[in-house]
Design a protein around this motif. Structure first.
Motif, PDB file in Angstrom:
ATOM      1  N   HIS A 124      -1.896   0.693   0.642  1.00  0.00           N
ATOM      2  CA  HIS A 124      -0.971   1.539   1.392  1.00  0.00           C
ATOM      3  C   HIS A 124      -0.463   0.799   2.625  1.00  0.00           C
ATOM      4  CE1 HIS A 124      -0.908   5.838  -0.108  1.00  0.00           C
ATOM      5  NE2 HIS A 124      -1.617   5.184  -1.009  1.00  0.00           N
ATOM      6  N   PHE A 125       0.847   0.794   2.789  1.00  0.00           N
ATOM      7  CA  PHE A 125       1.446   0.111   3.934  1.00  0.00           C
ATOM      8  C   PHE A 125       1.024   0.763   5.257  1.00  0.00           C
ATOM      9  CE2 PHE A 125       4.607  -0.799   0.502  1.00  0.00           C
ATOM     10  CZ  PHE A 125       4.393  -2.161   0.450  1.00  0.00           C
ATOM     11  N   ALA A 126       0.696   2.046   5.210  1.00  0.00           N
ATOM     12  CA  ALA A 126       0.254   2.718   6.438  1.00  0.00           C
ATOM     13  C   ALA A 126      -1.013   2.076   6.984  1.00  0.00           C
ATOM     14  CB  ALA A 126       0.019   4.199   6.162  1.00  0.00           C
ATOM     15  N   VAL A 127      -1.882   1.612   6.093  1.00  0.00           N
ATOM     16  CA  VAL A 127      -3.131   0.969   6.507  1.00  0.00           C
ATOM     17  C   VAL A 127      -2.874  -0.479   6.928  1.00  0.00           C
ATOM     18  CG1 VAL A 127      -5.427   0.221   5.742  1.00  0.00           C
ATOM     19  CG2 VAL A 127      -4.541   2.453   5.041  1.00  0.00           C
ATOM     20  N   THR A 128      -2.187  -1.227   6.078  1.00  0.00           N
ATOM     21  CA  THR A 128      -1.972  -2.643   6.382  1.00  0.00           C
ATOM     22  C   THR A 128      -1.029  -2.835   7.574  1.00  0.00           C
ATOM     23  OG1 THR A 128      -0.167  -2.787   4.755  1.00  0.00           O
ATOM     24  CG2 THR A 128      -2.386  -3.301   3.994  1.00  0.00           C
ATOM     25  N   ILE A 185       3.083  -6.371   4.403  1.00  0.00           N
ATOM     26  CA  ILE A 185       3.639  -6.237   3.055  1.00  0.00           C
ATOM     27  C   ILE A 185       2.942  -7.175   2.083  1.00  0.00           C
ATOM     28  CG2 ILE A 185       5.701  -6.660   1.656  1.00  0.00           C
ATOM     29  CD1 ILE A 185       7.374  -5.522   3.884  1.00  0.00           C
ATOM     30  N   ARG A 186       2.587  -8.366   2.542  1.00  0.00           N
ATOM     31  CA  ARG A 186       1.925  -9.341   1.675  1.00  0.00           C
ATOM     32  C   ARG A 186       0.622  -8.776   1.114  1.00  0.00           C
ATOM     33  NH1 ARG A 186       1.618 -12.844   5.082  1.00  0.00           N
ATOM     34  NH2 ARG A 186       3.379 -14.170   4.562  1.00  0.00           N
ATOM     35  N   LEU A 187      -0.176  -8.192   1.984  1.00  0.00           N
ATOM     36  CA  LEU A 187      -1.462  -7.637   1.557  1.00  0.00           C
ATOM     37  C   LEU A 187      -1.273  -6.421   0.667  1.00  0.00           C
ATOM     38  CD1 LEU A 187      -4.535  -7.372   1.628  1.00  0.00           C
ATOM     39  CD2 LEU A 187      -4.322  -6.242   3.855  1.00  0.00           C
ATOM     40  N   ALA A 188      -0.532  -5.430   1.142  1.00  0.00           N
ATOM     41  CA  ALA A 188      -0.365  -4.187   0.377  1.00  0.00           C
ATOM     42  C   ALA A 188       0.358  -4.433  -0.946  1.00  0.00           C
ATOM     43  CB  ALA A 188       0.404  -3.165   1.208  1.00  0.00           C
ATOM     44  N   GLY A 189       1.386  -5.273  -0.923  1.00  0.00           N
ATOM     45  CA  GLY A 189       2.163  -5.532  -2.137  1.00  0.00           C
ATOM     46  C   GLY A 189       1.347  -6.188  -3.234  1.00  0.00           C
ATOM     47  N   ALA A 193       0.399  -4.224  -6.679  1.00  0.00           N
ATOM     48  CA  ALA A 193       0.954  -4.752  -7.930  1.00  0.00           C
ATOM     49  C   ALA A 193      -0.133  -4.971  -8.971  1.00  0.00           C
ATOM     50  CB  ALA A 193       1.693  -6.064  -7.642  1.00  0.00           C
ATOM     51  N   GLY A 194      -1.241  -5.565  -8.557  1.00  0.00           N
ATOM     52  CA  GLY A 194      -2.314  -5.830  -9.506  1.00  0.00           C
ATOM     53  C   GLY A 194      -2.906  -4.562 -10.096  1.00  0.00           C
ATOM     54  N   HIS A 195      -3.135  -3.554  -9.248  1.00  0.00           N
ATOM     55  CA  HIS A 195      -3.702  -2.299  -9.737  1.00  0.00           C
ATOM     56  C   HIS A 195      -2.721  -1.570 -10.649  1.00  0.00           C
ATOM     57  CE1 HIS A 195      -6.692  -3.128  -6.714  1.00  0.00           C
ATOM     58  NE2 HIS A 195      -7.359  -2.042  -7.016  1.00  0.00           N
ATOM     59  N   ALA A 196      -1.440  -1.658 -10.345  1.00  0.00           N
ATOM     60  CA  ALA A 196      -0.434  -1.001 -11.188  1.00  0.00           C
ATOM     61  C   ALA A 196      -0.377  -1.652 -12.574  1.00  0.00           C
ATOM     62  CB  ALA A 196       0.932  -1.058 -10.516  1.00  0.00           C
ATOM     63  N   ILE A 226     -10.203  -9.650  -8.856  1.00  0.00           N
ATOM     64  CA  ILE A 226     -11.377 -10.013  -8.054  1.00  0.00           C
ATOM     65  C   ILE A 226     -11.028 -11.188  -7.143  1.00  0.00           C
ATOM     66  CG2 ILE A 226     -13.715 -10.973  -8.153  1.00  0.00           C
ATOM     67  CD1 ILE A 226     -14.161  -9.343 -10.698  1.00  0.00           C
ATOM     68  N   LEU A 227     -10.320 -12.172  -7.702  1.00  0.00           N
ATOM     69  CA  LEU A 227      -9.869 -13.304  -6.891  1.00  0.00           C
ATOM     70  C   LEU A 227      -8.864 -12.862  -5.832  1.00  0.00           C
ATOM     71  CD1 LEU A 227      -9.389 -16.088  -9.608  1.00  0.00           C
ATOM     72  CD2 LEU A 227     -11.233 -15.901  -7.931  1.00  0.00           C
ATOM     73  N   VAL A 228      -7.925 -12.001  -6.239  1.00  0.00           N
ATOM     74  CA  VAL A 228      -6.901 -11.515  -5.308  1.00  0.00           C
ATOM     75  C   VAL A 228      -7.535 -10.745  -4.156  1.00  0.00           C
ATOM     76  CG1 VAL A 228      -4.957  -9.915  -5.070  1.00  0.00           C
ATOM     77  CG2 VAL A 228      -5.047 -11.493  -7.003  1.00  0.00           C
TER      78      VAL A 228
END
Length: 252
Positions: A124-128, A185-189, A193-196, A226-228
């Protein structure tokens, strides 16, 4: 015609990979206010509990021959300390508690988000954004406190030709204020993406003919995630160290 459409709709493969990121109240189904306990609240709290369990409880009985928990805590400590010292020098070591806390929170939240039925707070961008803004404001204030007006030298490229320096100063200024945006954005994106993608593959697992392929894809993506989870925490932290170095030594 209506019955045919209903049948077609019922037989189609329907799944919603973004539903896993919906913020929901823990109790009831009412509206969410700023004080409402949500799934985000729960997993943020669990991240903090995991950090305390690892760094406090796991090292409470320190021994010459460390336990597995103590070994992990010591590796994390040494890893971040060495990173901060290499980038910022001895002067930056005094900010180790903040950088260590930042890394441990992000990496814990990322790994907890890989558990089945969990919620990934760092998606969530609100957190990052809060994390990135905290870094941005901290290094900016620190830069002016440590260097005064000389901190503005960060935007003045003295090694460039004189005619280009004003243009480069504008570019440097814009890039500086873009930092919290790209940082968050780098972290949240990447996490989102991976979870989606995993959710998409999980939807195809319901189709018998391609279920084995889908399960293999889920396994591969889970290993990649896991690596991400670690790499994105590392990237966020190392960028924080770089920004901290700019605050301590602003001249180009």
């Amino acid at each position: 015609m209506a019955s045919d459409a209903s049948a077609a709709e019922g037989s189609s493969l329907v799944f919603h990979p973004m539903d896993q990121f919906i913020v929901k109240p823990l109790f009831g189904d009412g509206a969410i206010a700023w004080y409402t306990p949500t799934n985000v609240t729960l997993w943020l709290a669990l991240s903090i509990v995991a950090i305390i369990a690892l760094l406090v409880l796991g090292t409470s009985k320190r021994a010459v021959v460390p336990t597995r928990t103590q070994s992990i805590a010591e590796l994390a400590y040494g890893f971040i300390y060495k990173m901060l010292e290499d980038i910022c020098g001895k002067e930056g070591v005094k900010y180790f508690p903040y950088v260590m806390t930042l890394f441990m929170f992000i990496v814990s939240a990322n790994f907890l988000g890989l558990l089945p039925m969990s919620f990934t707070t760092t998606s969530h961008f609100a957190v990052t954004a809060v994390l990135a803004l905290a870094v941005f404001l901290t290094v900016t204030v620190l830069g002016f406190v440590k260097n005064g007006a000389a901190f503005l030298g960060l935007f003045w490229v003295s090694s460039a030709p004189l005619a280009l320096r004003p243009i480069l100063a504008i570019i440097e200024l814009i890039s500086y204020f873009v930092r919290p945006v790209s940082h968050s954005i780098r972290l949240a994106g990447n996490v989102m993406a991976g979870h989606a993608v995993i959710k998409v593959f999980a939807g195809f697992a319901a189709i018998g003919a391609i279920a084995p392929v889908s399960i293999a894809a889920i396994t591969a993506m889970y290993g990649l995630e896991i690596l991400v989870a670690f790499i994105q925490a590392y990237v966020f932290t190392i960028l924080t160290c770089v920004y901290l170095k700019d605050a301590l030594h602003p001249s180009h």
